[in-house]
Scaffold this active site. Sequence first.
Site, short mmCIF file in Angstrom:
data_model
loop_
_atom_site.label_atom_id
_atom_site.label_comp_id
_atom_site.label_asym_id
_atom_site.label_seq_id
_atom_site.Cartn_x
_atom_site.Cartn_y
_atom_site.Cartn_z
N CYS A 92 0.86 -1.19 0.00
CA CYS A 92 0.00 0.00 0.00
C CYS A 92 0.89 1.22 0.00
O CYS A 92 1.86 1.28 0.77
CB CYS A 92 -0.90 -0.01 1.23
SG CYS A 92 -2.02 1.40 1.33
N GLU A 135 -8.70 -1.25 -2.31
CA GLU A 135 -8.96 0.19 -2.51
C GLU A 135 -10.27 0.61 -1.86
O GLU A 135 -10.36 1.69 -1.27
CB GLU A 135 -8.95 0.52 -4.00
CG GLU A 135 -7.64 0.26 -4.72
CD GLU A 135 -6.43 0.87 -4.03
OE1 GLU A 135 -6.57 1.90 -3.34
OE2 GLU A 135 -5.35 0.28 -4.14
#
Length: 168
Positions: A92, A135
Site C-alpha cells: 500500500c 482500494e
Amino acid sequence: MGDPHLLQAAQPVDKFATPALRELVQDMTDTMRYLNGAGLAAPQIGVDLQVVIFEVNQNPRYPDVEPVPFTVLINPVLTAMDNFMEDGWEGCLSLPGLRGLVPRHVRLRYQGFDAEGGLIDRMVEGFHARVVQHETDHLRGVLYPMRMKDLSKLGFTQALFPELARTD
Ligand code: NI
C-alpha cells in the site's frame, strides 16, 4: 498510516462530470503511476470522497500478477460471489516499504460509476478482485493490516521479496 483521513469513512460523490472531479481523478492517476501503485483511493491524498482508481500493467511492484484495466470507480458497492477466500501479498502506498499476507474474496461483483457518471458493473476474480477490495477498504477507514489474520506475515518488502527492493 496514522493520518486520520485513512481511518474514517469517505463521503459519496453526488455530482459527476465536473471539472473538480476530473481534476481529482487526474491527480490520483498521476500519483498512482508515478509511485508504481496498483491502485489509489482519494483519502490517501487527503480527499474524503468515495473515489478509487486502479490499474496493473507490467507493474514492477507486482510483476507476477495478471493485468487489470485502468478503472475509475466512484461510490463502489461490492458483493462477494461466494465465501471462498484466498491469501495474497499486498502492499500500500500509505504503508511504504511493507507487504502483508491478506485474505480476500476471490470472486467479486463490483458496481459504481466512472467520473462522467457512467455505470460500472463487473464480475472479476483473482488479483483484480483483490485490488478492488483493498482500494474500497480505504473508503471505509480500513488498512490491509486490519484484515490480516497472522501479523507474522507482515514485513519489509526488501526482506520478504529482495528482488523487489529497489521498486518499493
Ligand atoms: Ni492502499
